[in-house]
Design a protein around this motif. Sequence first.
Motif, short mmCIF file in Angstrom:
data_model
loop_
_atom_site.label_atom_id
_atom_site.label_comp_id
_atom_site.label_asym_id
_atom_site.label_seq_id
_atom_site.Cartn_x
_atom_site.Cartn_y
_atom_site.Cartn_z
N ALA A 289 0.90 -1.26 0.16
CA ALA A 289 0.09 -0.07 0.13
C ALA A 289 0.95 1.13 -0.12
N SER A 290 0.83 2.04 -0.98
CA SER A 290 1.74 3.25 -1.28
C SER A 290 1.55 4.36 -0.13
N GLY A 291 0.42 4.65 0.02
CA GLY A 291 0.10 5.76 0.92
C GLY A 291 0.15 7.23 0.41
N ASP A 292 0.30 8.17 0.98
CA ASP A 292 0.03 9.37 0.34
C ASP A 292 1.48 10.20 0.48
N GLY A 293 1.49 11.42 0.07
CA GLY A 293 2.65 12.43 -0.01
C GLY A 293 3.58 11.79 -0.49
#
Length: 384
Positions: A51-55
């Motif tokens: 899961a790559s996430g944000d920012g």
Amino acid sequence: MDERKYIDDAVSAFRALLEEQIKRQDKMAAAAVGRGEDGAVKKEPVIIGIASGDGIGPVIMAEAVKALRTLLKDELASGKARLKEIEGLTIENRLSKGEAVPSEVLGEIKKCDVLLKGPTTTPKGGTLESANVTLRRELDLYANVRPVQVPGEEIDWMFFRENTEGEYVLGSRGIEIPGKLSMDFKVTTDAGTRRIARAAFDYAKAAGKTKVAIVTKANIMKKTDGSFSRICHEVAADYPGIEADDWYIDIMTANLVNPAVRRDFQVFLMPNLYGDILTDEAAEIQGGVGTAGSANIGDRYAMFEAIHGSAPRMVEEGLAEYANPASILKACEMMLRHVGFIEKADALSEALKACMEEKKVVVTGTSGGAKAADFGDYVVSKLK
Ligand code: IPM
Ligand code: MG
């Protein structure tokens, strides 16, 4: 609303919280704990959620996936390991669904054995809970394990941070009487403390360590930290040869910047919030939060991540591609070890160490430094 009504509402809310927390403790106390002698999860095929996430998440995660694809080339080809892309763990999707971890995303994560997760953004204020806090609770990841090493200074620390209770468990459910006061709750359960203490002492024993520092503020937080310390000592009694020492969090933060004493510490064991703060300090001593990885371990699931956040400021300043992927690569190493790919973990550890020592490609988090992708390529070049 008149004050009486606020008090009545708060008292009934508090009763419900107490009942819920007692149920949580009873469930933990009844659960059988343990993952086998070496702590490794051995399962085939092992399904690794990504899961790559944000920012800066997608930037650093791309380097982690690059390294994993190189290291696990044969295992991925033979089906011994699988990488499963998890979509929808983004701030946009979480806000639009109004769920910290949308239920369909959680369902997909639960199909994996372990999760490698990029940093996720948590809005300040509002009602959206941190995705980290939700995942740690929903997957019951009670041990937050963070290694910090500075070989040149003989610093070799392992932090065991309680990860599901303390200041975090009711952190979004405090009480407020507008214009007068607000109150949050800290919850320490016996079973919750016992299981993190066991994890720390089991690690100390397996790794041949001789000392565990129990870090609290039990002189002030007499109930919660008082029982945390007491239970840790009860657990310590089962580990002869390992000394358990009490420290207060304030002096411990000072000790970590005192070169004369800091190398004597080995294993740290502490409640959630102190662990959050102390591990950022420790990571900075190692070379910055961008260099530190983190494991969130439970009896069924485990999640691996960088210890830092999604760095929205770096993104705003156009510096995302200069983020340091060393943190998430370190988390990859911990993940590989956890699932029993010990040689792969050792190979990544060696490659990372060599890159840090040689300093041919240095990421500084600024446009004067190298890009995440350059550092990722450098690490991969050391793997071959
Ligand atoms: C960490 C982070 C998280 C925490 C945030 C993102 C909720 O700081 O993993 O240390 O406070 O635990
Ligand atoms: Mg933190």
